[in-house]
Design a protein around this motif. Structure first.
Motif, mmCIF file in Angstrom:
data_model
loop_
_atom_site.group_PDB
_atom_site.id
_atom_site.type_symbol
_atom_site.label_atom_id
_atom_site.label_comp_id
_atom_site.label_asym_id
_atom_site.label_seq_id
_atom_site.Cartn_x
_atom_site.Cartn_y
_atom_site.Cartn_z
ATOM 1 N N THR A 98 7.125 -1.593 1.180
ATOM 2 C CA THR A 98 8.578 -1.816 1.213
ATOM 3 C C THR A 98 9.203 -0.688 0.401
ATOM 4 N N HIS A 99 9.680 0.304 1.129
ATOM 5 C CA HIS A 99 10.139 1.531 0.485
ATOM 6 C C HIS A 99 11.677 1.565 0.504
ATOM 7 N N THR A 100 12.233 1.957 -0.641
ATOM 8 C CA THR A 100 13.701 2.026 -0.738
ATOM 9 C C THR A 100 14.125 3.368 -1.325
ATOM 10 N N PRO A 101 13.972 4.445 -0.534
ATOM 11 C CA PRO A 101 14.490 5.718 -1.044
ATOM 12 C C PRO A 101 15.976 5.539 -1.304
ATOM 13 N N LEU A 118 0.832 -1.215 0.000
ATOM 14 C CA LEU A 118 0.000 0.000 0.000
ATOM 15 C C LEU A 118 0.863 1.260 0.000
ATOM 16 N N ARG A 119 0.365 2.268 -0.694
ATOM 17 C CA ARG A 119 1.039 3.574 -0.651
ATOM 18 C C ARG A 119 0.143 4.647 -0.049
ATOM 19 N N MET A 120 -1.118 4.266 0.205
ATOM 20 C CA MET A 120 -2.082 5.241 0.750
ATOM 21 C C MET A 120 -2.473 4.788 2.145
ATOM 22 N N ASP A 134 8.549 1.227 -16.325
ATOM 23 C CA ASP A 134 8.154 0.064 -15.518
ATOM 24 C C ASP A 134 7.364 0.474 -14.272
ATOM 25 N N LEU A 135 7.604 1.679 -13.787
ATOM 26 C CA LEU A 135 6.932 2.134 -12.561
ATOM 27 C C LEU A 135 5.581 2.783 -12.823
ATOM 28 N N GLU A 136 5.265 3.034 -14.092
ATOM 29 C CA GLU A 136 4.024 3.763 -14.415
ATOM 30 C C GLU A 136 2.769 3.149 -13.788
ATOM 31 N N GLU A 173 13.529 3.302 -19.069
ATOM 32 C CA GLU A 173 12.921 1.968 -18.910
ATOM 33 C C GLU A 173 12.356 1.808 -17.502
ATOM 34 N N TRP A 174 13.155 2.215 -16.531
ATOM 35 C CA TRP A 174 12.746 2.104 -15.128
ATOM 36 C C TRP A 174 11.484 2.944 -14.882
ATOM 37 N N LEU A 175 11.483 4.179 -15.362
ATOM 38 C CA LEU A 175 10.321 5.054 -15.163
ATOM 39 C C LEU A 175 9.075 4.455 -15.816
ATOM 40 N N ARG A 191 18.040 10.491 -12.562
ATOM 41 C CA ARG A 191 18.868 9.362 -12.101
ATOM 42 C C ARG A 191 18.289 8.008 -12.489
ATOM 43 N N MET A 192 16.983 7.937 -12.737
ATOM 44 C CA MET A 192 16.381 6.661 -13.142
ATOM 45 C C MET A 192 16.257 6.623 -14.666
ATOM 46 N N SER A 193 16.477 5.436 -15.233
ATOM 47 C CA SER A 193 16.437 5.302 -16.699
ATOM 48 C C SER A 193 14.997 5.416 -17.206
ATOM 49 N N GLY A 240 2.057 4.400 -10.296
ATOM 50 C CA GLY A 240 1.748 5.815 -10.088
ATOM 51 C C GLY A 240 2.659 6.500 -9.092
ATOM 52 N N THR A 241 3.888 6.022 -8.970
ATOM 53 C CA THR A 241 4.793 6.632 -7.990
ATOM 54 C C THR A 241 5.416 7.905 -8.560
ATOM 55 N N ASP A 242 5.795 8.816 -7.688
ATOM 56 C CA ASP A 242 6.615 9.955 -8.080
ATOM 57 C C ASP A 242 7.469 10.331 -6.863
ATOM 58 N N TRP A 243 8.055 11.520 -6.898
ATOM 59 C CA TRP A 243 8.996 11.856 -5.816
ATOM 60 C C TRP A 243 8.297 12.272 -4.522
ATOM 61 N N HIS A 244 6.995 12.489 -4.585
ATOM 62 C CA HIS A 244 6.272 12.883 -3.365
ATOM 63 C C HIS A 244 6.074 11.665 -2.465
ATOM 64 N N LYS A 245 6.401 11.785 -1.182
ATOM 65 C CA LYS A 245 6.290 10.645 -0.266
ATOM 66 C C LYS A 245 5.492 11.012 0.989
ATOM 67 N N PRO A 246 4.231 11.459 0.802
ATOM 68 C CA PRO A 246 3.428 11.882 1.966
ATOM 69 C C PRO A 246 3.240 10.782 3.008
ATOM 70 N N ASN A 287 16.040 11.241 -8.336
ATOM 71 C CA ASN A 287 15.841 9.957 -9.028
ATOM 72 C C ASN A 287 14.863 10.107 -10.189
ATOM 73 N N TYR A 288 13.728 10.766 -9.889
ATOM 74 C CA TYR A 288 12.687 10.885 -10.919
ATOM 75 C C TYR A 288 13.015 11.943 -11.969
ATOM 76 N N HIS A 289 14.023 12.776 -11.707
ATOM 77 C CA HIS A 289 14.405 13.816 -12.675
ATOM 78 C C HIS A 289 15.805 13.573 -13.212
ATOM 79 N N GLU A 333 16.111 13.108 -2.314
ATOM 80 C CA GLU A 333 16.778 12.079 -3.137
ATOM 81 C C GLU A 333 15.867 11.616 -4.271
ATOM 82 N N GLU A 334 14.585 11.378 -3.923
ATOM 83 C CA GLU A 334 13.664 10.845 -4.926
ATOM 84 C C GLU A 334 13.393 11.853 -6.044
ATOM 85 N N TYR A 335 13.424 13.149 -5.701
ATOM 86 C CA TYR A 335 13.248 14.173 -6.749
ATOM 87 C C TYR A 335 14.351 13.987 -7.801
HETATM 88 N N1 IYR Z 1 12.574 4.393 -4.923
HETATM 89 C C1 IYR Z 1 11.645 5.071 -5.810
HETATM 90 C C2 IYR Z 1 11.411 4.325 -7.075
HETATM 91 C C3 IYR Z 1 10.783 3.005 -7.010
HETATM 92 C C4 IYR Z 1 11.489 1.906 -7.467
HETATM 93 C C5 IYR Z 1 10.925 0.682 -7.494
HETATM 94 I I1 IYR Z 1 11.949 -0.853 -8.291
HETATM 95 C C6 IYR Z 1 9.625 0.475 -7.040
HETATM 96 O O1 IYR Z 1 9.047 -0.783 -7.047
HETATM 97 C C7 IYR Z 1 8.902 1.565 -6.579
HETATM 98 C C8 IYR Z 1 9.496 2.823 -6.554
HETATM 99 C C9 IYR Z 1 10.346 5.392 -5.068
HETATM 100 O O2 IYR Z 1 10.194 4.997 -3.918
HETATM 101 O O3 IYR Z 1 9.490 6.048 -5.617
#
Ligand code: IYR
Length: 228
Positions: free
Chosen positions: A174-177, A41-43, A110-112, A106-108, A102-104, A115-121, A98-100, A94-96
């Motif tokens: 499982t968040h990995t900033p 979950l992200r919400m 794959d994440l579509e 392809e990666w961006l 640092r991430m390829s 619906g993730t972005d640099w905002h982490k409320p 990444n999304y602007h 850091e995530e700003y």
């Molecule tokens: N760490 C970033 C990007 C991200 C990477 C993967 I792989 C994910 O499954 C989800 C997000 C972020 O937290 O937005």
């Protein structure tokens, strides 16, 4: 070479639990169906969670197997809004980046679906942030004691943690900033500890949604090698 005398180490008779075949099948099926309902979950809701629940969840994680039973982990539990704010600020910085750039691409792409972005409320909304640290070595009277298979051990412990969170009726991310060394600084962890995962825990928001994902089938993930 002189043979070293072996010290006797205490052992205990193993009293495992026994189930009938039919019960084993039922238990494994039910466990699967329960675990299969777990979603990332992200919400999150800001509804508080009892501290004791978090404690049991973490002690479940800490019961995981580890290299030479070193239990090379520390679980930092953050509910202090001031510390959560610091963590959110640093993670978003850091995530700003990444999304602007640092991430390829392809990666961006794959994440579509997520619906993730640099905002982490959620880093301020979830009642608890569990920050898992791995310990590449321990310190005993200022002496370094090596730990083994640290990534495997802490990864397994995190699996137990996520299962325990789900079992309790809570949700997690499982968040990995990245990079996440800011966690070591904000939480003032010693030099033998490195951040491994940042896991917000709580209840889902009332209007929470999750992406419509499919899991791989058994044919896709299992390869059997059986006598013909
Ligand atoms: N760490 C970033 C990007 C991200 C990477 C993967 I792989 C994910 O499954 C989800 C997000 C972020 O937290 O937005």
């Amino acid at each position: 070479m002189e043979e070293q005398e072996k010290t006797a180490h205490p052992v205990l008779a193993f009293k495992g639990v026994r189930y009938a075949q039919s019960e084993m099948l039922q238990r494994s099926r039910e466990f699967y169906h329960n675990m299969e309902r777990r979603r990332t979950l992200r919400m999150f809701s800001d509804k508080p969670v009892a501290r004791e629940i978090i404690e049991y969840i973490i002690m479940t994680a800490s019961s995981a197997p580890s290299g030479a039973h070193k239990q090379p982990w520390t679980f930092c539990v953050v509910s202090d809004p001031k510390i959560k704010h610091l963590i959110r600020e640093a993670a978003e910085k850091e995530e700003y980046l990444n999304y602007h750039g640092r991430m390829s691409e392809e990666w961006l792409r794959d994440l579509e679906p997520f619906g993730t972005d640099w905002h982490k409320p959620f880093l301020e909304i979830a009642p608890y942030l569990i920050v898992v640290f791995k310990k590449s070595y321990d310190l005993e009277q200022d002496e370094k004691r090596k730990n083994y298979y640290v990534n495997e051990s802490v990864g397994i412990a995190c699996g137990f943690l996520l299962a325990a969170i789900h079992h309790a009726g809570l949700v997690a991310l499982t968040h990995t900033p990245s990079p996440m060394n800011f966690l070591q600084k904000i939480l003032k962890r010693p030099d033998n500890e490195r951040p491994f995962l940042l896991i917000p825990v709580g209840y889902p928001a009332d209007d929470a949604t999750v992406p419509d994902l499919k899991r791989k089938s058994k044919e896709e993930v299992i390869v059997w090698f059986e006598a013909k």
